[in-house]
Write a protein that holds these residues in place. Structure first.
Motif, PDB file in Angstrom:
ATOM      1  N   LYS A  13       0.824  -1.232   0.000  1.00  0.00           N
ATOM      2  CA  LYS A  13       0.000   0.000   0.000  1.00  0.00           C
ATOM      3  C   LYS A  13       0.853   1.275   0.000  1.00  0.00           C
ATOM      4  O   LYS A  13       0.341   2.364  -0.215  1.00  0.00           O
ATOM      5  CB  LYS A  13      -0.899   0.029   1.243  1.00  0.00           C
ATOM      6  CG  LYS A  13      -1.956  -1.055   1.233  1.00  0.00           C
ATOM      7  CD  LYS A  13      -3.244  -0.573   0.544  1.00  0.00           C
ATOM      8  CE  LYS A  13      -4.287  -1.658   0.460  1.00  0.00           C
ATOM      9  NZ  LYS A  13      -4.206  -2.476  -0.769  1.00  0.00           N
ATOM     10  N   GLY A  14       2.145   1.169   0.311  1.00  0.00           N
ATOM     11  CA  GLY A  14       3.026   2.341   0.247  1.00  0.00           C
ATOM     12  C   GLY A  14       2.674   3.435   1.226  1.00  0.00           C
ATOM     13  O   GLY A  14       2.749   4.623   0.902  1.00  0.00           O
ATOM     14  N   THR A  15       2.284   3.055   2.441  1.00  0.00           N
ATOM     15  CA  THR A  15       1.783   4.059   3.403  1.00  0.00           C
ATOM     16  C   THR A  15       2.846   5.085   3.806  1.00  0.00           C
ATOM     17  O   THR A  15       2.505   6.179   4.225  1.00  0.00           O
ATOM     18  CB  THR A  15       1.239   3.377   4.680  1.00  0.00           C
ATOM     19  OG1 THR A  15       2.235   2.469   5.138  1.00  0.00           O
ATOM     20  CG2 THR A  15      -0.052   2.643   4.417  1.00  0.00           C
ATOM     21  N   ARG A  16       4.136   4.720   3.657  1.00  0.00           N
ATOM     22  CA  ARG A  16       5.177   5.688   4.036  1.00  0.00           C
ATOM     23  C   ARG A  16       5.258   6.859   3.057  1.00  0.00           C
ATOM     24  O   ARG A  16       5.945   7.833   3.303  1.00  0.00           O
ATOM     25  CB  ARG A  16       6.537   4.993   4.150  1.00  0.00           C
ATOM     26  CG  ARG A  16       6.706   4.364   5.526  1.00  0.00           C
ATOM     27  CD  ARG A  16       8.019   3.665   5.665  1.00  0.00           C
ATOM     28  NE  ARG A  16       7.963   2.341   5.049  1.00  0.00           N
ATOM     29  CZ  ARG A  16       8.964   1.477   5.041  1.00  0.00           C
ATOM     30  NH1 ARG A  16      10.116   1.788   5.587  1.00  0.00           N
ATOM     31  NH2 ARG A  16       8.837   0.291   4.478  1.00  0.00           N
ATOM     32  N   PHE A  17       4.555   6.721   1.917  1.00  0.00           N
ATOM     33  CA  PHE A  17       4.569   7.811   0.934  1.00  0.00           C
ATOM     34  C   PHE A  17       3.194   8.469   0.774  1.00  0.00           C
ATOM     35  O   PHE A  17       2.917   9.091  -0.245  1.00  0.00           O
ATOM     36  CB  PHE A  17       5.102   7.311  -0.410  1.00  0.00           C
ATOM     37  CG  PHE A  17       6.601   7.246  -0.452  1.00  0.00           C
ATOM     38  CD1 PHE A  17       7.341   8.325  -0.896  1.00  0.00           C
ATOM     39  CD2 PHE A  17       7.276   6.122  -0.018  1.00  0.00           C
ATOM     40  CE1 PHE A  17       8.723   8.282  -0.921  1.00  0.00           C
ATOM     41  CE2 PHE A  17       8.657   6.063  -0.031  1.00  0.00           C
ATOM     42  CZ  PHE A  17       9.388   7.149  -0.487  1.00  0.00           C
ATOM     43  N   LEU A  18       2.339   8.318   1.803  1.00  0.00           N
ATOM     44  CA  LEU A  18       1.066   9.056   1.768  1.00  0.00           C
ATOM     45  C   LEU A  18       1.349  10.547   1.961  1.00  0.00           C
ATOM     46  O   LEU A  18       2.282  10.879   2.687  1.00  0.00           O
ATOM     47  CB  LEU A  18       0.132   8.546   2.879  1.00  0.00           C
ATOM     48  CG  LEU A  18      -0.617   7.254   2.564  1.00  0.00           C
ATOM     49  CD1 LEU A  18      -1.278   6.695   3.811  1.00  0.00           C
ATOM     50  CD2 LEU A  18      -1.651   7.478   1.454  1.00  0.00           C
ATOM     51  N   ILE A  24      -1.524   7.201  -6.394  1.00  0.00           N
ATOM     52  CA  ILE A  24      -0.443   6.703  -7.268  1.00  0.00           C
ATOM     53  C   ILE A  24       0.249   5.535  -6.575  1.00  0.00           C
ATOM     54  O   ILE A  24       0.623   5.660  -5.403  1.00  0.00           O
ATOM     55  CB  ILE A  24       0.642   7.786  -7.500  1.00  0.00           C
ATOM     56  CG1 ILE A  24       0.021   9.090  -7.955  1.00  0.00           C
ATOM     57  CG2 ILE A  24       1.702   7.323  -8.485  1.00  0.00           C
ATOM     58  CD1 ILE A  24       1.020  10.244  -7.873  1.00  0.00           C
ATOM     59  N   PRO A  25       0.476   4.408  -7.252  1.00  0.00           N
ATOM     60  CA  PRO A  25       1.266   3.356  -6.613  1.00  0.00           C
ATOM     61  C   PRO A  25       2.647   3.902  -6.245  1.00  0.00           C
ATOM     62  O   PRO A  25       3.227   4.686  -7.009  1.00  0.00           O
ATOM     63  CB  PRO A  25       1.400   2.288  -7.699  1.00  0.00           C
ATOM     64  CG  PRO A  25       0.293   2.555  -8.649  1.00  0.00           C
ATOM     65  CD  PRO A  25       0.028   4.029  -8.590  1.00  0.00           C
ATOM     66  N   LYS A  26       3.154   3.479  -5.104  1.00  0.00           N
ATOM     67  CA  LYS A  26       4.482   3.932  -4.662  1.00  0.00           C
ATOM     68  C   LYS A  26       5.523   3.703  -5.766  1.00  0.00           C
ATOM     69  O   LYS A  26       6.397   4.538  -6.003  1.00  0.00           O
ATOM     70  CB  LYS A  26       4.872   3.142  -3.408  1.00  0.00           C
ATOM     71  CG  LYS A  26       6.230   3.446  -2.874  1.00  0.00           C
ATOM     72  CD  LYS A  26       6.562   2.567  -1.697  1.00  0.00           C
ATOM     73  CE  LYS A  26       6.721   1.114  -2.097  1.00  0.00           C
ATOM     74  NZ  LYS A  26       7.006   0.230  -0.982  1.00  0.00           N
ATOM     75  N   THR A  58      -5.174  -4.736  -6.122  1.00  0.00           N
ATOM     76  CA  THR A  58      -6.173  -3.890  -6.784  1.00  0.00           C
ATOM     77  C   THR A  58      -5.771  -2.402  -6.799  1.00  0.00           C
ATOM     78  O   THR A  58      -5.035  -1.950  -5.920  1.00  0.00           O
ATOM     79  CB  THR A  58      -7.547  -4.119  -6.096  1.00  0.00           C
ATOM     80  OG1 THR A  58      -8.525  -3.433  -6.840  1.00  0.00           O
ATOM     81  CG2 THR A  58      -7.576  -3.624  -4.662  1.00  0.00           C
ATOM     82  N   ASN A  59      -6.219  -1.680  -7.799  1.00  0.00           N
ATOM     83  CA  ASN A  59      -5.960  -0.237  -7.963  1.00  0.00           C
ATOM     84  C   ASN A  59      -4.512   0.120  -8.292  1.00  0.00           C
ATOM     85  O   ASN A  59      -4.118   1.267  -8.125  1.00  0.00           O
ATOM     86  CB  ASN A  59      -6.371   0.563  -6.710  1.00  0.00           C
ATOM     87  CG  ASN A  59      -7.866   0.579  -6.540  1.00  0.00           C
ATOM     88  OD1 ASN A  59      -8.590   0.450  -7.528  1.00  0.00           O
ATOM     89  ND2 ASN A  59      -8.322   0.703  -5.317  1.00  0.00           N
ATOM     90  N   LYS A  60      -3.726  -0.847  -8.721  1.00  0.00           N
ATOM     91  CA  LYS A  60      -2.335  -0.514  -9.048  1.00  0.00           C
ATOM     92  C   LYS A  60      -2.023  -0.882 -10.504  1.00  0.00           C
ATOM     93  O   LYS A  60      -0.885  -1.179 -10.846  1.00  0.00           O
ATOM     94  CB  LYS A  60      -1.394  -1.225  -8.073  1.00  0.00           C
ATOM     95  CG  LYS A  60      -1.597  -0.766  -6.623  1.00  0.00           C
ATOM     96  CD  LYS A  60      -0.562  -1.323  -5.696  1.00  0.00           C
ATOM     97  CE  LYS A  60       0.734  -0.560  -5.760  1.00  0.00           C
ATOM     98  NZ  LYS A  60       1.730  -1.048  -4.801  1.00  0.00           N
TER      99      LYS A  60
END
Ligand code: G1P
Length: 300
Positions: A13-18, A24-26, A58-60
């Protein structure tokens, strides 16, 4: 054995780049103007890989679309005489064969790799994790492939020495050197994210692996490990107790782009080696350093 397939897990989910990763996918976040995933895929291609298997969620879908043709954009560029740009995006769309599998639940890296069993079968394959960019004269994955060939087509894990305080961020390996250059190790053990007090060594993997098809049997046997997840490290640990598994100190500079500090460091360094930006970036850094050392506050 020539290794043709590489698995790249991209389901996170790339939460460190929220908030960037809200939409956008990380992996699609660029360093300058190239998405991070492009560097990882390029490392695989430069190592001789012919097929990339994305473990996606999903969503990537934009990750797969990036490596596909975009005929509407190509037409637009053609009609506007943007030939250089046209060539650039056509090239990306034909770089390599891409296959995608879905990881329907995020149960850990071991679980992600297991979802590719039907596609990989019994052959050796590479795994590249997207949070680390490694740049050097020889691609890191290619270096590991050579070691695998030299040592009987056995699995090889890419390693680097890290400060003891940082071992709890990595899979850590233990073993004994098999060559005079002290670069290649036969593995005794692999532990996921040990504490500095309990770590066997400071030899960490930044997520580069050559694995053999039997890893899937071990992945089916492991229980949930560190962080409550199915860990690839636990399967490799089991595997190295019953067959030869090597680890190798690769050469090259590695950037931990999984967090904003490493990402920033990579962006600065990549600008300094980009012919378009080198002079500009050098002058800018000098000016900022001068301003900062003379106590001038940085203006926003
Ligand atoms: C994963 C692996 C770990 C490896 C690291 C490299 O951990 O489980 O063994 O050292 O990647 O980045 P993660 O960073 O996904 O928690």
């Amino acid at each position: 054995m020539k290794i043709k397939q590489a698995v790249i897990p991209v389901a996170g989910k790339g939460t460190r780049f929220l908030p960037a990763t809200k939409e956008i996918p990380k992996e699609m976040i660029p360093i300058i103007d190239i998405p991070m995933i492009h560097y990882i895929v390029q490392e695989a291609i430069d190592s001789g890989i012919q097929q990339i298997i994305f473990v996606n969620s999903t969503n990537k879908e934009s990750i797969e679309n990036y490596f596909d043709r975009n005929y509407a954009l190509e037409k637009f560029l053609e009609m506007n005489n943007k030939h250089k740009e046209l060539e650039l995006i056509q090239k990306i769309g034909t770089l390599v064969d891409i296959v995608s599998v879905r990881q329907k639940e995020q149960l850990g890296l071991g679980h992600a790799i297991l979802t590719t069993e039907r596609i990989i079968g019994k052959d050796n394959f590479a795994v590249l994790l997207g949070d680390d960019l490694i740049r050097g004269i020889q691609p890191c994955t290619g270096q590991l492939m050579k070691i695998s060939e030299t040592y009987g087509d056995n699995p090889v894990i890419g390693i680097m020495d890290v400060p003891k305080a940082e071992v709890s961020k990595y899979g850590i390996i233990d073993g004994t050197f098999v060559n005079g250059e002290k670069q290649t190790v036969i593995m005794k053990e692999m532990v996921e994210k040990p504490s500095p007090e309990n770590t066997p060594t400071t030899w960490a993997t930044p997520g580069r692996y050559i694995l053999s098809g039997d890893i899937f049997e071990y992945l089916k046997k492991i229980k949930r490990g560190a962080g409550g997840e199915y860990q690839l490290t636990d399967a490799i640990n089991m595997m190295c107790k019953s067959r030869s598994v090597y680890a190798h100190f690769f050469t090259g500079r590695r950037y931990d782009t999984g967090n904003i500090f490493g990402y920033f460091e990579a962006t600065l360094n990549f600008a300094l080696s980009d012919p378009r930006l080198k002079t500009y970036a050098t002058e800018l850094i000098k000016k900022l350093a001068k301003d900062l050392s003379s106590g001038k506050d940085h203006e926003v």
